[in-house]
Enzyme design. Sequence first.
Site: not given
Length: 254
Positions: A174, A216
């Site tokens: 992303h 993440h």
Amino acid sequence: MPSPRSSRERRAGRPEFVSLLSQRGPAAPDSPSRRRESGGSAPPPLPEEDCMRLNPSFVGIALSSLLAVDLWASKRLGVCAGEASAWGSARPLLKVVEVSGHGIPWLLGTFYGLCQSDSSAAREVLLNLLFALLLDLVLVAVVKGIVRRPRPTHNKMDMFVTVSVDKYSFPSGHATRAALVCRFVLHHLVLAVPLRVLVVLWALIVGVSRVMLGRHNVTDVLFGLLLGYALYSVVEYCWLSPLNAPALFALWTH
Ligand SMILES: CC(C)=CCC/C(C)=C/CC/C(C)=C/COP(=O)(O)O
């Protein structure tokens, strides 16, 4: 009173000074290495790899410290990792941000725009955006497959459509897409300043939201943003045009 010189000489005879000296040059007369050579009862020297483990390099120490700080900070910042987390009520909103940076809406949207466009300039830009998005997907998949860093343990794997390499977290797909699309849009769309600011904010929010959602670690996102930023330069360098890729453009000419 002993002179400074004679006290220095006496200190040099002490084992700790001798052993330090013996690592740098020929063994001193009474050094442990000399005793070992002469068949003393000292243990045999350690194998090379054991010495490496006992003396990690500066880079090794720096990397493991960075990793430790990264894991600690990512856990602290993962405030929307679950509904019960500190900011769990913001999780649905961050999941909308997640979809806004997902590959599928961007690929489908660009493809649709390409099919609908009736100007050759728009077609050129959209074809290059499609190429950039596909290149980004491939690059991220390759790096994820090589690095194989698992996602943070506090991540709940409830993401909108994923592929197999998406079980890995380095780099954030992303984040690469957000940085790539942001640079692309800023270069190729003539936008008013407030809109340009919004585009940059969107990319940053997508990056921050990856850590807040617990998807993440911080370094995955930072590297992802850098990779996406750099990837745009590659896309610019390989820019597709009717001159260098006529066959591709012929596909979209009505
Ligand atoms: C044409 C094709 C192979 C499309 C696949 C689109 C797809 C499923 C992209 C995955 C997007 C995704 C979930 C990336 C993971 O992002 P992270 O930020 O979690 O690394």
